[in-house]
Design a protein around this motif. Structure first.
Motif, mmCIF file in Angstrom:
data_model
loop_
_atom_site.group_PDB
_atom_site.id
_atom_site.type_symbol
_atom_site.label_atom_id
_atom_site.label_comp_id
_atom_site.label_asym_id
_atom_site.label_seq_id
_atom_site.Cartn_x
_atom_site.Cartn_y
_atom_site.Cartn_z
ATOM 1 N N UNK A 120 59.415 7.151 8.617
ATOM 2 C CA UNK A 120 58.590 6.053 8.108
ATOM 3 C C UNK A 120 57.891 6.458 6.811
ATOM 4 N N UNK A 121 57.370 7.699 6.787
ATOM 5 C CA UNK A 121 56.679 8.172 5.591
ATOM 6 C C UNK A 121 57.617 8.244 4.392
ATOM 7 N N UNK A 122 58.872 8.602 4.641
ATOM 8 C CA UNK A 122 59.842 8.726 3.536
ATOM 9 C C UNK A 122 60.330 7.355 3.078
ATOM 10 N N UNK A 123 60.525 6.444 4.030
ATOM 11 C CA UNK A 123 61.196 5.184 3.715
ATOM 12 C C UNK A 123 60.264 4.041 3.343
ATOM 13 N N UNK A 124 58.952 4.194 3.571
ATOM 14 C CA UNK A 124 58.087 3.013 3.452
ATOM 15 C C UNK A 124 58.027 2.448 2.029
ATOM 16 N N UNK A 125 58.325 3.269 1.012
ATOM 17 C CA UNK A 125 58.316 2.777 -0.366
ATOM 18 C C UNK A 125 59.714 2.590 -0.933
ATOM 19 N N UNK A 126 60.738 2.788 -0.107
ATOM 20 C CA UNK A 126 62.111 2.684 -0.590
ATOM 21 C C UNK A 126 62.658 1.279 -0.350
ATOM 22 N N UNK A 127 63.848 1.007 -0.893
ATOM 23 C CA UNK A 127 64.459 -0.316 -0.785
ATOM 24 C C UNK A 127 64.711 -0.731 0.666
ATOM 25 N N UNK A 128 65.333 0.130 1.518
ATOM 26 C CA UNK A 128 65.583 -0.305 2.899
ATOM 27 C C UNK A 128 64.359 -0.205 3.802
ATOM 28 N N UNK A 129 63.237 0.251 3.264
ATOM 29 C CA UNK A 129 62.056 0.469 4.095
ATOM 30 C C UNK A 129 61.546 -0.793 4.765
ATOM 31 N N UNK A 130 61.616 -1.932 4.051
ATOM 32 C CA UNK A 130 61.097 -3.183 4.610
ATOM 33 C C UNK A 130 61.798 -3.548 5.907
ATOM 34 N N UNK A 131 63.071 -3.204 6.012
ATOM 35 C CA UNK A 131 63.833 -3.525 7.216
ATOM 36 C C UNK A 131 63.747 -2.416 8.262
#
Length: 208
Positions: free
Chosen positions: A110-121
């Motif tokens: 979550x910490x890695x992905x929350x600002x990335x493109x697929x993070x919203x999903x």
């Protein structure tokens, strides 16, 4: 002069039940404080625990799982706290390690992905998986004979009880953090009792 309790319209057996519950909660609180003292001491000494996630994660897995399992067993009248600790420690240690490892991996994702493109999903899905992993681990700590599939089914079947248990535990952690001595003396045993009751309701009639 009669006892002040005689003025209260409560039957004697009800008072016995109340005092028995209060005694068990106090014993659980004392046992949890003693069993988790290494973690409590480390948290008191280190000013920024979040800066050492691996150390505190491993320490939490080692001390919390067996202590919580013993607390559940004592509340369920399965023997003294420390005998329950000795009996349940190996399985509880394995279970708490796997649970906290799963939650830690999901939290890191979550910490890695929350600002990335697929993070919203992906972030909401990962958060739900983390909640499920923590709840399943709690259910199995409270009910050592419960198979994994049954624990998963029971957790998913009644999500409102899952969220209630986690909310109660979160509130207990906040209280203990804010007022450590008073919190440790009063809150943990009551929180475990609520979680245990919720777990029993979830498991009632659950098959998988």
């Amino acid at each position: 002069m009669g006892s002040p309790l005689a003025r209260v319209n409560v039957r004697a057996d009800a008072w016995d039940l109340i005092w028995s519950f209060a005694h068990r909660v106090l014993v659980v609180n004392l046992g949890l404080a003693a069993a988790t003292s290494p973690l409590l001491l480390a948290l008191a000494v280190v000013s920024d625990p979040l800066g050492y996630p691996v150390f505190f994660g491993v320490l939490a897995a080692v001390v919390i799982g067996p202590a919580v399992a013993a607390g559940f067993a004592y509340l369920d009248d399965q023997g003294s706290f420390f005998r329950s600790y000795k009996r349940l420690a190996p399985r509880a240690l394995l279970l708490s390690t796997l649970t906290l490892a799963a939650v830690g991996v999901l939290a890191a994702d979550i910490a890695v992905l929350h600002n990335s493109m697929p993070g919203a999903a992906l972030v909401p899905l990962l958060a739900v998986l983390g909640i499920l992993a923590l709840s399943i681990g709690l259910t199995m700590l409270a009910n050592p004979d419960t198979p994994l599939r049954t624990a998963i089914y029971a957790t998913v079947r009644r999500p409102h009880l899952t969220l209630l248990s986690l909310a109660v535990l979160a509130a207990a952690v906040v209280i203990v953090n804010q007022v450590p001595l008073a919190g440790l003396a009063t809150v943990p045993g009551c929180a475990l009792w609520v979680v245990q009751i919720n777990g029993r309701i979830q498991l009632a009639g659950s098959t998988a």
